[in-house]
Design a protein around this motif. Structure first.
Motif, PDB file in Angstrom:
ATOM      1  N   ASP A 246      31.625  34.912  45.701  1.00 40.72           N
ATOM      2  CA  ASP A 246      31.020  35.809  46.700  1.00 40.72           C
ATOM      3  C   ASP A 246      29.563  36.088  46.369  1.00 40.72           C
ATOM      4  O   ASP A 246      29.147  37.232  46.221  1.00 40.72           O
ATOM      5  N   ILE A 247      28.812  35.014  46.246  1.00 39.68           N
ATOM      6  CA  ILE A 247      27.407  35.178  45.868  1.00 39.68           C
ATOM      7  C   ILE A 247      26.610  35.856  46.990  1.00 39.68           C
ATOM      8  O   ILE A 247      27.006  35.834  48.153  1.00 39.68           O
ATOM      9  N   CYS A 248      25.501  36.468  46.619  1.00 42.99           N
ATOM     10  CA  CYS A 248      24.687  37.206  47.587  1.00 42.99           C
ATOM     11  C   CYS A 248      23.216  36.907  47.336  1.00 42.99           C
ATOM     12  O   CYS A 248      22.759  36.939  46.191  1.00 42.99           O
ATOM     13  N   VAL A 249      22.482  36.578  48.380  1.00 39.87           N
ATOM     14  CA  VAL A 249      21.045  36.293  48.249  1.00 39.87           C
ATOM     15  C   VAL A 249      20.266  37.160  49.240  1.00 39.87           C
ATOM     16  O   VAL A 249      20.853  37.707  50.180  1.00 39.87           O
ATOM     17  N   PRO A 250      18.952  37.293  49.034  1.00 48.87           N
ATOM     18  CA  PRO A 250      18.161  37.997  50.061  1.00 48.87           C
ATOM     19  C   PRO A 250      18.397  37.297  51.396  1.00 48.87           C
ATOM     20  O   PRO A 250      18.463  36.061  51.433  1.00 48.87           O
ATOM     21  N   SER A 251      18.517  38.056  52.467  1.00 53.49           N
ATOM     22  CA  SER A 251      19.006  37.451  53.712  1.00 53.49           C
ATOM     23  C   SER A 251      18.155  36.274  54.180  1.00 53.49           C
ATOM     24  O   SER A 251      18.677  35.335  54.778  1.00 53.49           O
ATOM     25  N   SER A 252      16.863  36.276  53.876  1.00 55.67           N
ATOM     26  CA  SER A 252      16.014  35.153  54.305  1.00 55.67           C
ATOM     27  C   SER A 252      16.408  33.856  53.604  1.00 55.67           C
ATOM     28  O   SER A 252      16.076  32.771  54.062  1.00 55.67           O
TER      29      SER A 252
ATOM     30  N   PRO B 213      44.445  50.103  34.294  1.00 59.10           N
ATOM     31  CA  PRO B 213      44.691  50.786  35.573  1.00 59.10           C
ATOM     32  C   PRO B 213      44.800  49.753  36.699  1.00 59.10           C
ATOM     33  O   PRO B 213      44.158  48.704  36.645  1.00 59.10           O
ATOM     34  N   ARG B 214      45.602  50.053  37.702  1.00 66.49           N
ATOM     35  CA  ARG B 214      45.842  49.079  38.775  1.00 66.49           C
ATOM     36  C   ARG B 214      46.089  49.785  40.102  1.00 66.49           C
ATOM     37  O   ARG B 214      46.850  50.747  40.162  1.00 66.49           O
ATOM     38  N   GLY B 215      45.439  49.312  41.147  1.00 64.88           N
ATOM     39  CA  GLY B 215      45.688  49.815  42.500  1.00 64.88           C
ATOM     40  C   GLY B 215      46.740  48.947  43.148  1.00 64.88           C
ATOM     41  O   GLY B 215      47.912  49.013  42.796  1.00 64.88           O
ATOM     42  N   ALA B 216      46.304  48.069  44.083  1.00 63.62           N
ATOM     43  CA  ALA B 216      47.259  47.193  44.759  1.00 63.62           C
ATOM     44  C   ALA B 216      47.151  45.752  44.264  1.00 63.62           C
ATOM     45  O   ALA B 216      47.838  44.872  44.768  1.00 63.62           O
ATOM     46  N   GLY B 217      46.260  45.525  43.297  1.00 56.49           N
ATOM     47  CA  GLY B 217      46.146  44.162  42.767  1.00 56.49           C
ATOM     48  C   GLY B 217      45.540  43.171  43.733  1.00 56.49           C
ATOM     49  O   GLY B 217      45.850  41.989  43.713  1.00 56.49           O
ATOM     50  N   THR B 218      44.639  43.637  44.610  1.00 56.69           N
ATOM     51  CA  THR B 218      43.996  42.722  45.556  1.00 56.69           C
ATOM     52  C   THR B 218      42.639  42.225  45.054  1.00 56.69           C
ATOM     53  O   THR B 218      41.936  41.515  45.774  1.00 56.69           O
ATOM     54  N   GLY B 219      42.284  42.617  43.832  1.00 55.13           N
ATOM     55  CA  GLY B 219      40.991  42.226  43.265  1.00 55.13           C
ATOM     56  C   GLY B 219      40.866  40.723  43.102  1.00 55.13           C
ATOM     57  O   GLY B 219      41.850  40.028  42.863  1.00 55.13           O
ATOM     58  N   MET B 220      39.627  40.215  43.220  1.00 55.47           N
ATOM     59  CA  MET B 220      39.392  38.767  43.236  1.00 55.47           C
ATOM     60  C   MET B 220      38.892  38.236  41.899  1.00 55.47           C
ATOM     61  O   MET B 220      38.689  37.030  41.747  1.00 55.47           O
ATOM     62  N   THR B 221      38.624  39.123  40.920  1.00 58.82           N
ATOM     63  CA  THR B 221      38.046  38.621  39.667  1.00 58.82           C
ATOM     64  C   THR B 221      38.841  39.050  38.434  1.00 58.82           C
ATOM     65  O   THR B 221      38.359  38.929  37.311  1.00 58.82           O
ATOM     66  N   GLY B 222      40.032  39.581  38.642  1.00 55.17           N
ATOM     67  CA  GLY B 222      40.908  39.854  37.487  1.00 55.17           C
ATOM     68  C   GLY B 222      40.770  41.235  36.883  1.00 55.17           C
ATOM     69  O   GLY B 222      41.273  41.481  35.778  1.00 55.17           O
ATOM     70  N   GLY B 223      40.101  42.146  37.587  1.00 56.45           N
ATOM     71  CA  GLY B 223      39.885  43.489  37.047  1.00 56.45           C
ATOM     72  C   GLY B 223      41.167  44.220  36.671  1.00 56.45           C
ATOM     73  O   GLY B 223      41.178  45.029  35.745  1.00 56.45           O
ATOM     74  N   ALA B 224      42.265  43.936  37.372  1.00 56.61           N
ATOM     75  CA  ALA B 224      43.514  44.675  37.141  1.00 56.61           C
ATOM     76  C   ALA B 224      44.483  43.922  36.221  1.00 56.61           C
ATOM     77  O   ALA B 224      45.597  44.397  35.985  1.00 56.61           O
ATOM     78  N   LEU B 225      44.068  42.775  35.713  1.00 55.42           N
ATOM     79  CA  LEU B 225      45.007  41.981  34.895  1.00 55.42           C
ATOM     80  C   LEU B 225      45.168  42.550  33.482  1.00 55.42           C
ATOM     81  O   LEU B 225      44.191  42.860  32.814  1.00 55.42           O
ATOM     82  N   ALA B 226      46.440  42.616  33.040  1.00 53.47           N
ATOM     83  CA  ALA B 226      46.757  43.141  31.706  1.00 53.47           C
ATOM     84  C   ALA B 226      46.623  42.020  30.676  1.00 53.47           C
ATOM     85  O   ALA B 226      47.615  41.529  30.123  1.00 53.47           O
TER      86      ALA B 226
ATOM     87  N   HIS C 251      32.877  41.221  44.739  1.00 58.29           N
ATOM     88  CA  HIS C 251      34.141  41.031  44.018  1.00 58.29           C
ATOM     89  C   HIS C 251      34.089  41.490  42.564  1.00 58.29           C
ATOM     90  O   HIS C 251      35.132  41.604  41.916  1.00 58.29           O
ATOM     91  N   GLY C 252      32.896  41.712  42.042  1.00 57.75           N
ATOM     92  CA  GLY C 252      32.769  42.138  40.655  1.00 57.75           C
ATOM     93  C   GLY C 252      32.818  40.970  39.686  1.00 57.75           C
ATOM     94  O   GLY C 252      32.866  39.794  40.079  1.00 57.75           O
ATOM     95  N   ILE C 253      32.800  41.294  38.401  1.00 59.15           N
ATOM     96  CA  ILE C 253      32.714  40.291  37.335  1.00 59.15           C
ATOM     97  C   ILE C 253      34.092  40.029  36.724  1.00 59.15           C
ATOM     98  O   ILE C 253      34.500  38.880  36.575  1.00 59.15           O
ATOM     99  N   GLY C 254      34.803  41.113  36.398  1.00 63.46           N
ATOM    100  CA  GLY C 254      36.156  40.975  35.857  1.00 63.46           C
ATOM    101  C   GLY C 254      36.226  39.996  34.715  1.00 63.46           C
ATOM    102  O   GLY C 254      35.439  40.070  33.762  1.00 63.46           O
ATOM    103  N   ILE C 255      37.177  39.052  34.821  1.00 60.26           N
ATOM    104  CA  ILE C 255      37.233  38.000  33.800  1.00 60.26           C
ATOM    105  C   ILE C 255      36.691  36.680  34.337  1.00 60.26           C
ATOM    106  O   ILE C 255      36.137  35.899  33.588  1.00 60.26           O
ATOM    107  N   THR C 256      36.805  36.459  35.662  1.00 63.25           N
ATOM    108  CA  THR C 256      36.461  35.123  36.159  1.00 63.25           C
ATOM    109  C   THR C 256      34.951  34.864  36.141  1.00 63.25           C
ATOM    110  O   THR C 256      34.525  33.730  35.994  1.00 63.25           O
TER     111      THR C 256
ATOM    112  N   CYS D 229      33.909  48.730  43.814  1.00 62.88           N
ATOM    113  CA  CYS D 229      32.843  48.936  44.801  1.00 62.88           C
ATOM    114  C   CYS D 229      32.978  47.919  45.934  1.00 62.88           C
ATOM    115  O   CYS D 229      32.099  47.091  46.177  1.00 62.88           O
ATOM    116  N   ALA D 230      34.119  47.978  46.609  1.00 59.29           N
ATOM    117  CA  ALA D 230      34.442  46.992  47.641  1.00 59.29           C
ATOM    118  C   ALA D 230      33.421  46.980  48.774  1.00 59.29           C
ATOM    119  O   ALA D 230      32.848  48.019  49.118  1.00 59.29           O
ATOM    120  N   GLY D 231      33.236  45.808  49.320  1.00 62.78           N
ATOM    121  CA  GLY D 231      32.326  45.643  50.460  1.00 62.78           C
ATOM    122  C   GLY D 231      33.137  45.405  51.715  1.00 62.78           C
ATOM    123  O   GLY D 231      34.027  46.174  52.026  1.00 62.78           O
TER     124      GLY D 231
END
Lengths: 470, 470
Positions: free
Chosen positions: B355-361, B82-95, B428-433, B161-163
């Protein structure tokens, strides 16, 4: 009160016999395991008033003990029932088949209040009100606030995804969980979520376990999100002489841009029941009463917001609006609101409380339907609840424990709710009491997904069986 | 740009041959199915810049067509992407394996704007920015706002689950989904969630599918929650001569009780890249810049809140604070912020964006570690992102497409993030990258739960295989 057999006919599960007790004693010291009559009956009940005594009660103190317990339970195929404070409304904590009841009440530490990240890490046995009090001392706020907050434990509120009075502004328990540690019925310890605010790593196991009514895993630790405690609040009571007018006021308030932290509806007969139950007459009897509260960080802003909302009530025909002038007056309003559930018994000894939820615009239609269904089936009904969410507690009262008229009314109510694109449970869950109605809301494939997901987590079916899907 | 083979060696999946094309033509009329070279390459890419051409592209218009498609895909065992606009950053839409690419772009209706309940029901192909514009005309607001909003589709943002920029106040996509309709890879159509605000009926299938990167089901309809559009906003830029000071300011703002709707950090080298990329110098070059916005319904309140936050910046050593004095100035700030990602290429032709994420402190510590890791591995790094969430885009730049130094830096960065109790992907999710790094954050059992849940939904493994868990 019905005391039902603790062991329904089943070849599948083995009873807790001496051999099993001996094995359990290798995990739990004498003061944390019991099969005394007193303990078995103490842990047999929940807020459904149904009783199913377990065959043994254990009080674990670590995830490792729970893991070891599951190892024995899998080996012998014995059902395991996790339990917080037993305040659940749909039977999630009931030991339907006897087996082992796992009371989480000794795992009651507040592990860390992380002020910098506004997170608190707790064990599941912490009582919700205790946590709220400790947090408030540090100027922090954990919003979920079910009416049972004074006794309910965090573990129970996570398992049931508890709601409460302030969801209209703050959402439900699931919106405030950052991460959990849990023991799977296969014995492994997992974590779901991290301390990072945003996380899209793998499927959302966190939200799968939260609200799963203790059927997928036993939560042994939870990190919850906090906000600064809003120090100011303004509370008012608006009296209406028509349910429709009060419903219109609710709609207008929701569209005003000012979000109240509570927006509660109470009908005439519920108010009358409250007057019979408590001496206090703070909440006057009228056809429809709205109890509205605004909170915030700036007193002037809170006052202005409260004024905006009370004006909306006046514009929609409220014939009297009374502002709580002191914290005592405010508390009196909420004490009465919280006492409504027990107060219902002033009307009849048996109560069936359905926490159905509809899109907020359908709230007046739902009320009309509830009264109509009750009339048609000659059942007394009292309605109150979270008007801001469309989450109304429709209480059918009866003088009989098992009343076919009530059963018929419940059935018709659920059908009406689904027709209004609503949900048969807004906050109490399915457990055992709503399981027969699950098919009204979920199709066959949706239900089979639940069964198959359950098997992924619990292939032997030992954790809290017979709940949700039957 | 790498154009990789569309069919890795695999005995498992059957290629789309003439027989399959003939069957697909029974579902899709000629103008909604194509295996022309142009189409296959048009739909081969996403924002990872990797290319995997599918063997056929189809454009369904109904859930029933997707269901029929799955029937054929199961029969022949052909992978479906399945594919939306192909703006994903981790390859979720790649065939990855060729197969059938399902473009959702023709299912682009806004079905219903339900103003009373502040809900909108849309098909997945609606472009996010289009939806936002339509809603704003009615005074309504759907907060999720990834930088790709101008092209990303709702379906893609739900799958990933875009941010985006305003999560610090409004959360991510998952917090705004009320219900979905979806087609399972086994062909059944399910609904998860209802129009009721609160719902605790069965396991949370809604949150399981949202963010599952198109691996569990194809979403064909979604009902999203809205709020009234906040008409007022105040935006300012605060310049710091130390990253640590800016980080302290972020902490103090988060604890102030005033919640900004955006709280962005940009480092010196990113600002320099922006200056090379665009003529506009609205955002000055300094060691650390914070871009802060407050929104609300009352202009005075917004101004006051903005003043509270800018004072906090001043108290924490900001040496210049500039308020956007017009909507044009405000837009200029955000245009530059949104252009940062492409601007990075001013520094080097290849970019690895984590796009790593840590506790804000931990935000200042994370930045220190990112720079240190980059230095040690002789890699240029540019950091910017959502400081309010601890969600930072660490960009490692290189002159080589495949750079072992960058790979080593990425590996070290992920280990550092996990050690700081953070998450390897905030939005960005996990995808393939990121799939090779999943084990850094999830233990073996957690990963096996993902695999087993995938099997429940997709026993034949035909829907978007090889993503997330490998």
């Amino acid at each position: 009160m019905s005391i039902l057999s603790s062991t329904p006919a089943s070849q599948d599960y083995r009873p807790v016999d001496k051999a099993v007790m001996k094995r359990l004693a290798t995990i739990f010291p004498q003061d944390r395991i019991s099969n005394s009559e007193v303990d078995l009956f103490t842990y047999a009940y929940d807020a459904t008033k149904k009783q199913y005594p377990p065959q043994v009660v254990v009080w674990p103190e670590t995830a490792e003990e729970i893991s070891a317990l599951f190892s024995i339970a899998n080996e012998y195929r014995i059902p395991v029932y996790p339990r917080g404070a037993g305040t659940g409304m749909t039977g999630g904590a009931l030991a339907l088949r006897g087996g082992i009841l796992v009371s989480m009440e000794r795992m009651d530490s507040i592990i860390e209040i992380d002020e910098k990240n506004r997170l608190v890490t707790v064990q599941p046995g912490v009582v919700l009100a205790t946590l709220k009090t400790e947090l408030q001392k540090k100027g922090l706020f954990y919003p979920p606030d079910p009416s049972s907050a004074k006794t309910a434990t965090i573990g129970g509120t996570l398992a049931e995804c508890a709601g409460g009075l302030n969801c209209v502004k703050y959402g439900t328990t699931k919106d405030w969980v950052q991460s959990i540690k849990a023991v799977l019925p296969t014995g492994e310890v997992i974590r779901a979520g991290t301390k990072a605010r945003k996380n899209v790593v793998g499927y959302n196991l966190l939200q799968l376990i939260v609200g799963s009514e203790g059927t997928l895993a036993i939560i042994t630790e939870a990190t919850l999100r906090l906000i600064p405690y809003p120090p100011h609040r303004s509370t008012f009571v608006a009296q209406f002489d028509s349910v429709r007018n009060s419903a219109n006021a609710v709609q207008s308030m929701l569209q005003s841009g000012v979000t109240p932290c509570a927006l509660e509806f109470i009908d005439r007969i519920s108010l009358e029941a409250a007057h019979s139950h408590v001496e206090d007459k703070t909440l006057p009897v009228c056809d429809a009463l709205l109890l509205v509260e605004v909170d915030g960080f700036d007193l002037d802003e809170v006052k202005r917001d409260s004024h905006v909302l009370s004006k909306i009530c006046a514009d929609n025909g409220a014939n009297e609006i009374t502002l709580a002038n002191s914290e005592e007056e405010r508390q009196a309003c909420w004490d009465i609101r919280r006492s409504l559930s027990p107060a219902m018994y002033a009307k009849a000894p048996y109560k069936t409380n359905e926490d159905i939820c509809v899109p907020s615009s359908q709230f007046p239609t739902l009320l009309e339907k509830a009264y109509e269904i009750a009339d048609r089936n000659h059942v007394l009904t009292l309605c109150f609840g979270h008007a801001g969410d469309g989450n109304i507690h429709v209480n059918f009262m009866s003088h009989k424990e098992k009343d076919p008229d009530v059963e018929k009314a419940v059935d018709e109510l659920f059908q009406a709710v689904v027709a209004l694109e609503g949900s048969i449970s807004g906050e109490h869950g399915i457990g055992i009491t709503k399981a027969p109605y699950l098919a009204y809301e979920m199709n066959e494939k949706e239900r089979s997904l639940l069964v198959d997901i359950k098997k992924v987590f619990d292939p032997a079916g030992i954790l809290n069986p017979d709940k949700i899907v039957v």
